[in-house]
Design a protein around this motif. Structure first.
Motif, PDB file in Angstrom:
ATOM      1  N   SER A 251       0.862  -1.416  -0.099  1.00 24.77           N
ATOM      2  CA  SER A 251      -0.155   0.008   0.121  1.00 24.77           C
ATOM      3  C   SER A 251       0.876   1.151   0.159  1.00 24.77           C
ATOM      4  CB  SER A 251      -0.879  -0.186   1.085  1.00 24.77           C
ATOM      5  OG  SER A 251      -0.145   0.099   2.174  1.00 24.77           O
TER       6      SER A 251
ATOM      7  N   SER B  20      -2.100   9.046  -2.227  1.00 18.95           N
ATOM      8  CA  SER B  20      -1.963   8.232  -3.340  1.00 18.95           C
ATOM      9  C   SER B  20      -0.946   7.016  -3.007  1.00 18.95           C
ATOM     10  CB  SER B  20      -1.379   9.092  -4.412  1.00 18.95           C
ATOM     11  OG  SER B  20      -2.333   9.767  -5.315  1.00 18.95           O
TER      12      SER B  20
ATOM     13  N   SER C  73      -3.397  -2.643  -2.584  1.00 22.20           N
ATOM     14  CA  SER C  73      -4.408  -1.903  -1.866  1.00 22.20           C
ATOM     15  C   SER C  73      -3.968  -0.251  -2.739  1.00 22.20           C
ATOM     16  CB  SER C  73      -4.347  -1.609  -0.609  1.00 22.20           C
ATOM     17  OG  SER C  73      -5.065  -0.646  -0.263  1.00 22.20           O
TER      18      SER C  73
ATOM     19  N   HIS D 180      -5.018   3.283  -3.797  1.00 20.18           N
ATOM     20  CA  HIS D 180      -5.968   4.565  -3.794  1.00 20.18           C
ATOM     21  C   HIS D 180      -5.141   5.683  -4.430  1.00 20.18           C
ATOM     22  CE1 HIS D 180      -3.028   5.352  -0.588  1.00 20.18           C
ATOM     23  NE2 HIS D 180      -3.509   6.719  -0.433  1.00 20.18           N
TER      24      HIS D 180
ATOM     25  N   GLU E  40      -9.809   1.533  -5.089  1.00 22.97           N
ATOM     26  CA  GLU E  40     -10.806   2.221  -4.636  1.00 22.97           C
ATOM     27  C   GLU E  40     -11.449   2.819  -6.056  1.00 22.97           C
ATOM     28  OE1 GLU E  40      -9.582   4.821  -1.653  1.00 22.97           O
ATOM     29  OE2 GLU E  40      -9.061   3.269  -0.280  1.00 22.97           O
TER      30      GLU E  40
ATOM     31  N   SER F 201      -9.579   5.921  -7.893  1.00 19.97           N
ATOM     32  CA  SER F 201      -8.238   5.465  -8.222  1.00 19.97           C
ATOM     33  C   SER F 201      -8.060   5.561  -9.691  1.00 19.97           C
ATOM     34  CB  SER F 201      -7.842   4.523  -7.217  1.00 19.97           C
ATOM     35  OG  SER F 201      -8.192   3.240  -7.802  1.00 19.97           O
TER      36      SER F 201
ATOM     37  N   ASP G 295     -14.082   4.354  -1.860  1.00 18.88           N
ATOM     38  CA  ASP G 295     -12.935   4.911  -1.370  1.00 18.88           C
ATOM     39  C   ASP G 295     -12.627   4.882   0.050  1.00 18.88           C
ATOM     40  OD1 ASP G 295     -12.760   5.847  -3.848  1.00 18.88           O
ATOM     41  OD2 ASP G 295     -13.260   7.876  -3.428  1.00 18.88           O
ATOM     42  N   GLY G 296     -11.613   4.804   0.522  1.00 17.55           N
ATOM     43  CA  GLY G 296     -11.289   4.656   1.849  1.00 17.55           C
ATOM     44  C   GLY G 296     -11.500   2.978   2.385  1.00 17.55           C
TER      45      GLY G 296
ATOM     46  N   ALA H  99      -9.883  -0.038   0.387  1.00 20.38           N
ATOM     47  CA  ALA H  99      -9.128  -0.805  -0.113  1.00 20.38           C
ATOM     48  C   ALA H  99      -8.089  -1.578   0.772  1.00 20.38           C
ATOM     49  CB  ALA H  99      -8.355  -0.068  -1.183  1.00 20.38           C
TER      50      ALA H  99
END
Length: 259
Positions: free
Chosen positions: A56, A61, A105, A107, A127, A130, A187-188, A190
């Motif tokens: 991640s 980002s 993961s 985003h 997400e 993304s 969103d938020g 992943a």
């Protein structure tokens, strides 16, 4: 296992968490982060207690690609260019040969190096807002790693060529449709979903899991043998080209105006 810095590595039971940790730069890779990304997989591979890895990025980002300072250094210094591309080759090979499942993961932006990291992972959770992008050609570079190596195995050649030639963003929904992502989540979320998948994999018999990944990735490794050597050599030439240096200069001027 615990490490902080530009790459945050920690262990939670059978799962390792590897997090790019330059949030102020959208996790763009400077020399230190690029080096750690190339070597961390060897370190994790020897830990017999691990069953899966969640990859991640900190902040807004996943990874915005290469740091502009590193790109400038590569354009102007042949030694830095050579060593960085050697690291890039090592990173691709380490990811292809890594024995445990890697769940990415994603985003925000996963661009350039970030897109390569996602494409070389085993499961990709994105997400909704993304996106992926490989802008090598758009900045005057040959697409030496990541997309050029993996995308033709994940989607049609026509689509791979279109996105490599154009550098166009690939929204999460499109990424799932064409085979670059497994799931698209709100969103938020992943990170939570990636941990759920890693936890499920960690319950599986470890040796069977590893050897199954090895069997599947042999397709990728054999296909990459003839691609990676040429593409990285061609990227080295393009990285020192006048065309690329002019684009980098414009990028620097634009960055200076914003600061």
């Amino acid at each position: 296992m615990s490490e902080s810095g530009v790459l945050d590595v920690r262990k939670d039971g059978k799962i390792a968490h590897v997090r790019l940790n330059r949030p102020e730069a959208l996790n763009a890779a400077n020399p230190e982060l690029h080096h750690r990304l190339a070597e961390v997989w060897t370190e994790l591979a020897v830990d017999a207690s691990l069953h899966a890895v969640v990859l991640s990025g900190a902040g807004k980002s996943f990874c915005a690609g290469g740091d502009l300072g590193l790109i400038e250094s590569m354009a102007n210094d042949p030694a830095i260019r050579a060593s960085t591309l050697q690291e890039a080759e090592r990173l691709v090979k380490e990811l292809m040969g890594f024995p445990l499942p890697i769940i990415a993961s994603i985003h925000g932006a996963a661009v350039g190096l970030g897109c390569s990291l996602a494409s070389l992972s085993d499961v990709v959770v994105m997400e909704e807002s993304s996106f992926l992008a490989d802008p090598h050609v758009s900045v005057g570079l040959v697409a030496g790693d990541g997309g050029a190596v993996v995308w033709p195995l994940l989607m049609s050649l026509q689509r791979a060529k279109y996105y490599l030639f154009s550098g166009e963003r690939i929204p999460a929904s499109t990424a799932k449709e064409i085979g670059l992502a497994n799931e698209v989540v709100p969103d938020g979320t992943a990170g939570t979903r990636a941990i759920e998948i890693a936890t499920a994999f960690a319950r599986q018999p470890r040796q069977a899991l590893m050897d199954t990944k090895r069997a599947v990735n042999l397709h990728l490794q054999r296909a990459a043998q003839g691609v990676l050597e040429f593409s990285l050599a061609a990227e080295a030439v393009s990285s020192g080209s006048e065309e690329h240096r002019k684009i980098v200069q414009k990028m620097r001027e634009k960055a200076n105006r914003k600061s």
